[in-house]
Structure formats: structure tokens, C-alpha cells
Design an enzyme around this catalytic site. Structure first.
Site, PDB file in Angstrom:
ATOM      1  N   GLY A  21       0.854  -1.184   0.000  1.00 31.46           N
ATOM      2  CA  GLY A  21       0.000   0.000   0.000  1.00 31.46           C
ATOM      3  C   GLY A  21       0.886   1.228   0.000  1.00 31.46           C
ATOM      4  O   GLY A  21       2.054   1.155   0.405  1.00 31.46           O
ATOM      5  N   GLN A  42       3.206   9.891   1.441  1.00 33.33           N
ATOM      6  CA  GLN A  42       4.496   9.200   1.618  1.00 33.33           C
ATOM      7  C   GLN A  42       5.498   9.548   0.515  1.00 33.33           C
ATOM      8  O   GLN A  42       6.686   9.313   0.663  1.00 33.33           O
ATOM      9  CB  GLN A  42       4.292   7.678   1.688  1.00 33.33           C
ATOM     10  CG  GLN A  42       3.474   7.256   2.905  1.00 33.33           C
ATOM     11  CD  GLN A  42       3.317   5.764   2.964  1.00 33.33           C
ATOM     12  OE1 GLN A  42       2.399   5.201   2.372  1.00 33.33           O
ATOM     13  NE2 GLN A  42       4.220   5.088   3.656  1.00 33.33           N
ATOM     14  N   CYS A  49       5.446  -0.096   7.917  1.00 32.13           N
ATOM     15  CA  CYS A  49       5.175   1.094   7.108  1.00 32.13           C
ATOM     16  C   CYS A  49       6.455   1.507   6.398  1.00 32.13           C
ATOM     17  O   CYS A  49       7.513   1.551   7.024  1.00 32.13           O
ATOM     18  CB  CYS A  49       4.673   2.227   8.004  1.00 32.13           C
ATOM     19  SG  CYS A  49       4.285   3.735   7.096  1.00 32.13           S
ATOM     20  N   LEU A  50       6.337   1.815   5.120  1.00 30.22           N
ATOM     21  CA  LEU A  50       7.509   2.229   4.350  1.00 30.22           C
ATOM     22  C   LEU A  50       8.093   3.541   4.893  1.00 30.22           C
ATOM     23  O   LEU A  50       9.267   3.820   4.670  1.00 30.22           O
ATOM     24  CB  LEU A  50       7.142   2.386   2.872  1.00 30.22           C
ATOM     25  CG  LEU A  50       6.736   1.081   2.174  1.00 30.22           C
ATOM     26  CD1 LEU A  50       6.139   1.374   0.799  1.00 30.22           C
ATOM     27  CD2 LEU A  50       7.933   0.134   2.046  1.00 30.22           C
ATOM     28  N   HIS A  73      -4.850   1.452   7.268  1.00 27.90           N
ATOM     29  CA  HIS A  73      -3.503   1.996   7.483  1.00 27.90           C
ATOM     30  C   HIS A  73      -3.271   3.170   6.520  1.00 27.90           C
ATOM     31  O   HIS A  73      -2.739   4.212   6.911  1.00 27.90           O
ATOM     32  CB  HIS A  73      -2.483   0.870   7.259  1.00 27.90           C
ATOM     33  CG  HIS A  73      -1.045   1.273   7.260  1.00 27.90           C
ATOM     34  ND1 HIS A  73      -0.132   0.799   8.187  1.00 27.90           N
ATOM     35  CD2 HIS A  73      -0.329   2.083   6.435  1.00 27.90           C
ATOM     36  CE1 HIS A  73       1.054   1.327   7.933  1.00 27.90           C
ATOM     37  NE2 HIS A  73       0.973   2.097   6.872  1.00 27.90           N
ATOM     38  N   GLU A  74      -3.701   3.026   5.263  1.00 28.13           N
ATOM     39  CA  GLU A  74      -3.509   4.089   4.262  1.00 28.13           C
ATOM     40  C   GLU A  74      -4.383   5.301   4.565  1.00 28.13           C
ATOM     41  O   GLU A  74      -3.926   6.437   4.459  1.00 28.13           O
ATOM     42  CB  GLU A  74      -3.808   3.573   2.844  1.00 28.13           C
ATOM     43  CG  GLU A  74      -2.970   2.391   2.378  1.00 28.13           C
ATOM     44  CD  GLU A  74      -1.498   2.522   2.651  1.00 28.13           C
ATOM     45  OE1 GLU A  74      -0.991   3.661   2.708  1.00 28.13           O
ATOM     46  OE2 GLU A  74      -0.838   1.490   2.841  1.00 28.13           O
ATOM     47  N   HIS A  86      -2.898   7.560   7.030  1.00 31.93           N
ATOM     48  CA  HIS A  86      -1.880   8.471   6.481  1.00 31.93           C
ATOM     49  C   HIS A  86      -2.507   9.773   5.976  1.00 31.93           C
ATOM     50  O   HIS A  86      -1.903  10.843   6.083  1.00 31.93           O
ATOM     51  CB  HIS A  86      -1.155   7.815   5.297  1.00 31.93           C
ATOM     52  CG  HIS A  86      -0.025   6.897   5.660  1.00 31.93           C
ATOM     53  ND1 HIS A  86       1.089   7.320   6.350  1.00 31.93           N
ATOM     54  CD2 HIS A  86       0.177   5.578   5.397  1.00 31.93           C
ATOM     55  CE1 HIS A  86       1.930   6.294   6.491  1.00 31.93           C
ATOM     56  NE2 HIS A  86       1.397   5.219   5.937  1.00 31.93           N
TER      57      HIS A  86
HETATM   58  O1  GNR Z   1       3.931  -2.535   2.749  1.00 30.44           O
HETATM   59  C1  GNR Z   1       3.208  -2.405   3.749  1.00 30.44           C
HETATM   60  N1  GNR Z   1       2.847  -3.499   4.468  1.00 30.44           N
HETATM   61  C2  GNR Z   1       1.890  -3.485   5.470  1.00 30.44           C
HETATM   62  C3  GNR Z   1       1.799  -4.612   6.291  1.00 30.44           C
HETATM   63  C4  GNR Z   1       0.854  -4.656   7.291  1.00 30.44           C
HETATM   64  C5  GNR Z   1      -0.004  -3.603   7.476  1.00 30.44           C
HETATM   65  C6  GNR Z   1       0.091  -2.481   6.686  1.00 30.44           C
HETATM   66  C7  GNR Z   1       1.031  -2.413   5.681  1.00 30.44           C
HETATM   67  S1  GNR Z   1       1.126  -1.008   4.644  1.00 30.44           S
HETATM   68  C8  GNR Z   1       2.801  -1.042   4.186  1.00 30.44           C
HETATM   69  C9  GNR Z   1       3.114   0.029   3.156  1.00 30.44           C
HETATM   70  C10 GNR Z   1       2.861   1.400   3.726  1.00 30.44           C
HETATM   71  O2  GNR Z   1       3.589   1.979   4.476  1.00 30.44           O
HETATM   72  N2  GNR Z   1       1.719   1.976   3.398  1.00 30.44           N
HETATM   73  O3  GNR Z   1       1.402   3.177   3.908  1.00 30.44           O
HETATM   74 NI    NI Z   2       2.365   3.292   5.845  1.00 30.00          NI
END
Ligand code: GNR
Ligand code: NI
Length: 186
Positions: free
Chosen positions: A46, A51, A94-95, A136-137, A140
């Protein structure tokens, strides 16, 4: 298509609230394509526009594991219109928070409303990993991060470590620039 740089904690831009997209035009479509390429390259499942330092309400998601099972989702102005009372726990990463994973509890199922690439309103139901990633997105887009769900001690420890990494990277970049200008002058 282009791979864009991903910003990381403690970059203050990650705390900005993203702005709704008024019109799905060519610039937005290019951003969506670049975000998808950036996410696959990272690799991640995601990515929110903030980001890559674009404070707009745009998300790409693909939980497919291999090239054959790839199924990208492009979400513009996404909203949660229903969430289950039942919660589920996932070990999230999270990246923008490199090298850190921890358990987060969120609604197990959600219904999402968004615009698609043609600017049309769409809805879909998500459960399991997809429900987690989409939430999660969306977090952000509000300037939130999954580490906001952790204890203050844990969060401060992660932020402290990443602040050191950022300072180290800055010094390394400075030294490299100096060396290159000396070499060019010599
Ligand atoms: O790559 C991602 N893996 C992930 C694993 C578990 C829960 C959420 C994520 S999102 C993350 C990529 C990211 O930072 N998206 O904002
Ligand atoms: Ni993230």
C-alpha cells in the site's frame, strides 16, 4: 512512469492532513501510476500520496504476492463508510517507518467509498489483510501513522532511532557532495 522518493519519520510532512482531489485529471493519473511503480519497487502492499510528499487524498493498494496475482486498487478521496465492531490484530509495518513492525488492532471489516480512475464513485467491502492495509492508508491521509497506536515509550523509541538515522544520512550526503565538488575542482 517514475519511482518517487519515499519520505520517512521524523519528516514533518507525514503529519499533514491531505487535501481532497477536486478533479481526476492527467496529473492525478500520472501520480497514481508513479505511486504504484514506487510501491512495487519498495516493495510494499500500500502507499498513500503523502508518503511521496504529495498531500492529496490518493492511495494505491495491491496485496497480491506475485506478478501473476497483481490486482492494483486506485483509491481517490477514500472514506470508511462502515466498520465492524469486531476487531482484528495485524503485525503492521510502514515504508515511512523503516525496519519496525508491531501489532495494531483495527476493525476486522470495513466498507470503503472512493472515486476510481474515471472519477466515478465506487464502493467495496474489505476484510482480512485488505481491511488492515486500507485503514492503514486512510490513517496516512489524516497525518496519522500506525505507531500512533503504540505505547508512548515504544513510539518514542522508534522515532528516536529514525531521527538518528536521518541525521546520519544527512551527514553522509553532505560529505559526498563535498568530495564530489573537490574531485571536480582537482
Ligand atoms: O507494505 C506495507 N505493508 C503493510 C503490512 C501490514 C499492514 C500495513 C502495511 S502497509 C505497508 C506500506 C505502507 O507503508 N503503506 O502506507
Ligand atoms: Ni504506511
Amino acid at each position: 512512469m517514475a519511482i518517487l522518493p519515499i519520505i520517512t519519520v521524523p519528516d514533518p510532512r507525514l503529519r499533514k492532513i491531505s487535501e481532497p482531489v477536486e478533479r481526476v485529471d492527467a496529473e492525478i493519473l500520472t501520480l497514481l501510476d508513479d505511486m504504484l511503480e514506487t510501491m512495487y519497487d519498495a516493495p510494499g502492499i500500500g502507499l498513500a500520496a503523502i508518503q511521496v510528499a504529495e498531500p492529496r487524498r490518493i492511495v494505491v493498494v495491491d496485496i497480491g504476492k506475485t506478478d501473476e496475482t497483481r490486482a492494483p486498487l486506485f483509491l481517490i478521496n477514500p472514506e470508511v463508510i462502515w466498520a465492524s465492531e469486531e476487531l482484528s490484530t495485524y503485525n503492521e509495518g510502514c515504508l515511512s517507518v523503516p525496519d519496525y513492525y508491531d501489532d495494531v488492532k483495527r476493525p476486522a471489516r470495513v466498507r470503503i467509498r472512493h472515486l476510481d480512475r474515471a472519477g466515478a464513485v465506487q464502493e467495496f467491502d474489505a476484510e482480512g489483510l485488505l481491511a488492515t492495509v486500507v485503514q492503514h492508508e486512510l490513517e496516512h491521509l489524516e497525518g496519522g501513522l500506525f505507531i500512533d497506536h503504540l505505547s508512548r515509550l515504544k513510539r518514542e523509541r522508534v522515532v528516536k532511532r529514525l531521527t538518528k538515522v536521518a541525521r546520519y544520512d544527512e551527514i553522509a550526503a553532505h560529505n559526498r557532495a563535498e568530495r564530489e565538488s573537490e574531485e571536480a575542482g582537482a
